[in-house]
Design an enzyme around this catalytic site. Structure first.
Site, PDB file in Angstrom:
ATOM      1  N   GLU A 103      83.054  65.722  65.510  1.00  0.00           N
ATOM      2  CA  GLU A 103      82.503  65.702  66.876  1.00  0.00           C
ATOM      3  C   GLU A 103      81.297  64.797  66.933  1.00  0.00           C
ATOM      4  OE1 GLU A 103      81.295  69.701  67.664  1.00  0.00           O
ATOM      5  OE2 GLU A 103      83.333  70.369  68.051  1.00  0.00           O
TER       6      GLU A 103
ATOM      7  N   CYS B  53      43.231  45.015  84.394  1.00  0.00           N
ATOM      8  CA  CYS B  53      42.688  43.867  85.117  1.00  0.00           C
ATOM      9  C   CYS B  53      42.299  44.400  86.487  1.00  0.00           C
ATOM     10  CB  CYS B  53      43.761  42.798  85.272  1.00  0.00           C
ATOM     11  SG  CYS B  53      43.371  41.568  86.523  1.00  0.00           S
TER      12      CYS B  53
ATOM     13  N   LYS C 290      73.960  61.908  59.836  1.00  0.00           N
ATOM     14  CA  LYS C 290      73.043  61.284  60.796  1.00  0.00           C
ATOM     15  C   LYS C 290      73.109  59.768  60.689  1.00  0.00           C
ATOM     16  CE  LYS C 290      69.281  63.479  61.865  1.00  0.00           C
ATOM     17  NZ  LYS C 290      68.664  64.040  63.057  1.00  0.00           N
TER      18      LYS C 290
ATOM     19  N   CYS D 272      42.391  38.642  81.661  1.00  0.00           N
ATOM     20  CA  CYS D 272      43.741  38.807  82.214  1.00  0.00           C
ATOM     21  C   CYS D 272      44.501  37.487  82.081  1.00  0.00           C
ATOM     22  CB  CYS D 272      43.649  39.208  83.691  1.00  0.00           C
ATOM     23  SG  CYS D 272      45.259  39.497  84.446  1.00  0.00           S
TER      24      CYS D 272
ATOM     25  N   CYS E  41      46.344  36.213  84.089  1.00  0.00           N
ATOM     26  CA  CYS E  41      46.584  35.622  85.406  1.00  0.00           C
ATOM     27  C   CYS E  41      45.644  34.432  85.616  1.00  0.00           C
ATOM     28  CB  CYS E  41      46.422  36.671  86.504  1.00  0.00           C
ATOM     29  SG  CYS E  41      44.710  37.060  86.915  1.00  0.00           S
TER      30      CYS E  41
ATOM     31  N   ASP F  56      72.272  64.139  71.104  1.00  0.00           N
ATOM     32  CA  ASP F  56      70.846  64.208  70.809  1.00  0.00           C
ATOM     33  C   ASP F  56      70.139  64.918  71.967  1.00  0.00           C
ATOM     34  OD1 ASP F  56      68.499  63.853  69.544  1.00  0.00           O
ATOM     35  OD2 ASP F  56      68.353  61.696  69.858  1.00  0.00           O
TER      36      ASP F  56
ATOM     37  N   TYR G 268      79.998  73.452  72.379  1.00  0.00           N
ATOM     38  CA  TYR G 268      80.689  73.212  71.108  1.00  0.00           C
ATOM     39  C   TYR G 268      80.853  74.473  70.257  1.00  0.00           C
ATOM     40  CZ  TYR G 268      75.708  72.545  69.940  1.00  0.00           C
ATOM     41  OH  TYR G 268      74.362  72.691  69.832  1.00  0.00           O
TER      42      TYR G 268
ATOM     43  N   LYS H 121      77.432  64.123  67.622  1.00  0.00           N
ATOM     44  CA  LYS H 121      76.224  64.953  67.563  1.00  0.00           C
ATOM     45  C   LYS H 121      75.313  64.502  68.698  1.00  0.00           C
ATOM     46  CE  LYS H 121      72.815  66.607  64.173  1.00  0.00           C
ATOM     47  NZ  LYS H 121      71.747  66.767  65.100  1.00  0.00           N
TER      48      LYS H 121
ATOM     49  N   CYS I 249      44.997  39.072  91.457  1.00  0.00           N
ATOM     50  CA  CYS I 249      45.859  38.808  90.290  1.00  0.00           C
ATOM     51  C   CYS I 249      47.321  38.750  90.765  1.00  0.00           C
ATOM     52  CB  CYS I 249      45.665  39.917  89.257  1.00  0.00           C
ATOM     53  SG  CYS I 249      46.899  39.950  87.963  1.00  0.00           S
TER      54      CYS I 249
HETATM   55  S1  IVH Z   1      77.246  72.786  65.830  1.00  0.00           S
HETATM   56  C1  IVH Z   1      76.630  76.278  63.299  1.00  0.00           C
HETATM   57  N1  IVH Z   1      77.983  70.643  67.158  1.00  0.00           N
HETATM   58  O1  IVH Z   1      72.580  69.494  66.201  1.00  0.00           O
HETATM   59  C2  IVH Z   1      76.840  75.328  64.382  1.00  0.00           C
HETATM   60  N2  IVH Z   1      75.658  71.020  66.843  1.00  0.00           N
HETATM   61  O2  IVH Z   1      71.383  69.647  63.491  1.00  0.00           O
HETATM   62  C3  IVH Z   1      75.602  74.612  64.750  1.00  0.00           C
HETATM   63  N3  IVH Z   1      74.215  69.339  67.906  1.00  0.00           N
HETATM   64  O3  IVH Z   1      71.289  72.769  66.389  1.00  0.00           O
HETATM   65  C4  IVH Z   1      75.698  73.605  65.778  1.00  0.00           C
HETATM   66  N4  IVH Z   1      75.844  68.116  68.767  1.00  0.00           N
HETATM   67  O4  IVH Z   1      71.350  71.280  68.513  1.00  0.00           O
HETATM   68  C5  IVH Z   1      76.947  71.359  66.680  1.00  0.00           C
HETATM   69  N5  IVH Z   1      78.790  68.796  68.327  1.00  0.00           N
HETATM   70  C6  IVH Z   1      77.756  69.516  67.870  1.00  0.00           C
HETATM   71  C7  IVH Z   1      76.418  69.135  68.091  1.00  0.00           C
HETATM   72  C8  IVH Z   1      75.389  69.915  67.554  1.00  0.00           C
HETATM   73  C9  IVH Z   1      74.519  68.262  68.646  1.00  0.00           C
HETATM   74  C10 IVH Z   1      72.828  69.758  67.546  1.00  0.00           C
HETATM   75  C11 IVH Z   1      72.550  71.216  67.742  1.00  0.00           C
HETATM   76  C12 IVH Z   1      72.255  71.753  66.380  1.00  0.00           C
HETATM   77  C13 IVH Z   1      71.788  70.529  65.670  1.00  0.00           C
HETATM   78  C14 IVH Z   1      71.997  70.680  64.171  1.00  0.00           C
END
Ligand code: IVH
Length: 681
Positions: free
Chosen positions: A120, A436, A323, A417, A419, A124, A236, A122, A441
């Site tokens: 999946e 400035c 990551k 400045c 300008c 942010d 998720y 991740k 300006c």
């Molecule tokens: S699963 C045990 N799935 O990443 C399951 N986390 O570093 C825990 N996050 O705390 C979470 N996308 O805030 C999961 N597809 C995803 C995610 C995800 C972002 C975040 C979430 C978690 C952190 C872990």
């Protein structure tokens, strides 16, 4: 059969239920599917009908009603919520070897049973948990330390893609009604950019990235503020004891069926190669996503196998995060240029040899301010590192010492400045920015005029950035006041390239029309530093005319609720500046509104007419006397004792017996924030 008609004779209870169903369906179509089936107008009519029913029959209000999306009364603090099952976090990995190690551990743990993993994105953002009882959303909480989090239910309710009541589903004939969902709240890149560009227009500090803004928003005590911010969620995780859950992919399907937003990019992988190609695919394509990701997540698909693997400390053994590194590139810093904003703030900008970074070419990056350059000791002609991480704007994070020219010298921030007027720059105490102050300006002029004409300000259609630039260049515009002299330059305008009779007349008509904009808009538009739309409205209502505002002292300004020292000082400075005064005078002569209209005054002076206020306890932003004056200015009466006839009791810290009496008599009690809201309504 559910009817959408507004003219309905059915009993209020039944109609309220119908309306909730209909609105829920359209919310889903609009926010989750992005495929609305009815117009905004039709939608508003349905919502209004429901609001009216709920107002007339408060006993029919339910916690899952869509009318709760707009936010409610602010809280003092969040209460704690103990998570029913611990909110685990994920172990992070950064290399392929670590992923191979994960795979090996999983195989060992499963004694070589075949298994698959789900890959999946991740997201942010910020993790939250959502609890549902009898299909209705009951509690929303932050992760906190994983064991207990903050109860942010009211804030979560305002996120429109979260179903307040789910679409009912059954698994093998058993209803899924009580469960917990976890997901990530985030903000779309475009939504974030729009908020920041709005702030830039107003000369306000910019937010660093969507994640911080999301986290900050979820921690707001006033859910009405949260409702104004465009938050999204992706879910998720599902946990329930109602039915037996078999696999993660199946859970995601159930979530989708119940109406939760689920990621489209999720992929089942049977081999490590498939995992690596998922990682590669999104590493190179992540720029094209409308939201930020900081990596990918791998989860063992089968729930039985997840249980076999279990967890250590705070992370499950059946899942891991990989990551991505912030995208980085090396390039030459050719020079440092400067941008002057509307308020005169001077921002250093790195001019780079163009370089490809995460899918787009970067040739400029912000250097924030003088302190930032000094801290990193960045010099012109250095080979610098440009980064694009969770921040939208690329930044310079350092230089490569080996490639530095021996003769290079530390960068010195200019004292003048850029300008043509080369005016002295100055740095107010305690600020990281240089300013400035020159009224002529040209950079500031362009930004000031564009702001003045913008939609939220005087709303002069046809006077956008490009046109302003052209007219400033031609010296037809030098200050905002010149806008109202343009009509005497009609011939010159007509002679310009790309301008015709129609466009010139439209522009001149839009300028004329702007003279009707109310006083508060004019105050916002003239660009007093730190005075945003809200501040301008408050100043207009409190001082009524520009002449009274001009004469206001810092003390008088601070006495106005919600006006702080920074705004007060800036207002006083503005009206002590000869050139600003001159511009204001010309705008007055041109016929702009510099006073509250009769109508506006009448509505202010009358708002509290017939209402009696009692003020008790210590207020934070004003004295009791000042609070009383504010009430009287609006036609209300202030009394020393509470009776049945009292309309409102305003309660500060350590209130006396008046507070108890108000409670006994059931008189409406306002805290300070609510009182201030009422004053500014
Ligand atoms: S699963 C045990 N799935 O990443 C399951 N986390 O570093 C825990 N996050 O705390 C979470 N996308 O805030 C999961 N597809 C995803 C995610 C995800 C972002 C975040 C979430 C978690 C952190 C872990």
């Amino acid at each position: 059969m559910i009817q959408d008609s507004m003219f309905n004779e059915t009993a209020p209870l039944q109609r309220a239920q119908e309306l909730r169903e209909i609105i829920r369906k359209h919310d889903y179509l609009y926010y989750v599917e992005a495929q609305p089936e009815i117009s905004d107008r039709e939608y508003d009519a349905l919502l209004q009908e429901l609001i009216t029913i709920e107002q007339q029959h408060p006993e029919l209000i339910t916690s899952d009603s869509p009318t709760h999306r707009v936010g409610g009364e602010p809280l003092k603090v969040f209460s704690n919520i103990r998570h029913e099952i611990q909110m685990l976090s994920l172990a992070n990995t950064y290399t392929r070897e670590e992923i191979q190690d994960f795979d090996r551990r999983v195989r060992e743990g499963l004694e070589d049973e075949t298994h698959s993993v789900v890959a999946e994105l991740k997201y942010d953002g910020v993790a939250i948990s959502l609890r549902y009882e009898n299909e209705v959303f009951t509690i929303g909480a932050t992760r906190g330390d994983g064991i207990t989090g903050d109860d942010i239910t009211n804030n979560v309710r305002t996120i429109r893609t979260i179903p307040l009541k789910v679409t009912p589903i059954e698994i093998n004939g058993v209803k899924l009604q009580n469960f917990e969902v976890r997901g990530e709240v985030y903000m779309l890149k475009d939504d974030f950019l729009a908020i920041n560009s709005d702030r830039e227009e107003r000369g306000e500090k910019l937010y660093a990235n969507p994640r911080n803004l999301t986290a900050g928003t979820l921690k707001q005590l006033d859910s009405r503020e949260v409702a104004k911010r465009p938050l999204s969620i992706v879910c998720y995780y599902l946990y329930t004891e109602d039915v037996k859950l078999t696999s993660h992919l199946e859970n995601l399907k159930l979530l989708r069926k119940m109406g939760f937003p689920v990621s489209k990019e999720t992929t089942e992988c049977k081999t490590l190669d498939e995992v690596f190609s998922f990682i590669d695919k999104w590493e190179s394509n992540r720029e094209s996503l409308p939201f930020f990701i900081d990596g990918i997540v791998l989860k063992v698909n089968s729930m039985r196998q997840q249980d076999m693997l279990g967890a250590i400390a705070r992370s499950p053994k059946w899942a891991i995060a990989y990551k991505y590194e912030a995208a980085k590139a090396k390039t030459l810093l050719k020079s440092i240029s400067f941008q002057v904003g509307r308020t005169g703030v001077v921002t250093p900008v790195a001019e780079l040899d163009p370089v490809l970074l995460a899918g787009s070419t970067v040739s400029r990056a912000t250097l924030h301010n003088s302190d930032y350059i000094t801290k990193l000791d960045i010099r012109v002609e250095d080979t610098v590192i440009v980064e694009k991480g969770g921040d939208v704007i690329p930044k310079i994070s350092g230089y490569i010492p080996e490639l530095r020219n021996e003769s290079s010298l530390p960068f010195i921030f200019p004292t003048q400045c850029p300008c043509p007027h080369h005016s002295e720059l100055h740095r107010p105490d305690g600020e990281a920015n240089y300013y400035c102050n020159h009224a002529e300006c040209p950079w500031q002029i362009r930004r000031k005029i564009t702001h003045f004409a913008s939609r939220d300000a005087m709303d002069i259609e046809g006077l956008g950035e490009k046109v302003v630039e052209q007219l400033v260049e031609l010296k037809l515009l030098g200050t905002i006041a010149d806008i109202y002299d343009l009509k005497s330059h009609r011939e010159t305008l007509l002679a310009l390239e790309r301008w015709g009779e129609r466009s010139v007349d439209n522009l001149l008509a839009a300028i004329e029309k702007s003279k009707q904009q109310p006083f508060s808009r004019v105050l916002y538009s003239i660009g007093i530093r730190f005075v945003g739309e809200g501040g301008a409205k408050i100043l207009a209502k409190s001082f009524l005319t520009i002449d009274l505002l001009k004469e206001a002292t810092i003390e008088e300004l601070i006495a106005v609720p919600e006006i702080g020292g920074r705004i007060a000082a800036s207002v006083v400075d503005f009206f002590h500046d000869e050139s600003e005064l001159n511009i204001v005078k010309r705008l007055q002569l041109a016929g702009l509104q510099f006073e509250l209209s009769e109508n506006e005054r009448a509505s202010i002076s009358k708002v509290f007419e017939g209402n009696t206020f009692v003020i008790t306890g210590e207020l934070e932003t004003m004295s009791r006397k000042e609070a009383g004056e504010q009430v009287e200015q609006r036609g209300g009466k202030v009394s020393g004792s509470v009776s049945k006839k009292t309309s409102y009791v305003v309660v500060g810290a350590n209130p006396g017996s008046k507070f108890d009496k108000a409670q006994q008599l059931g008189v409406t009690i306002l805290n300070e924030t609510e009182f201030i809201d009422l004053l500014n309504r």
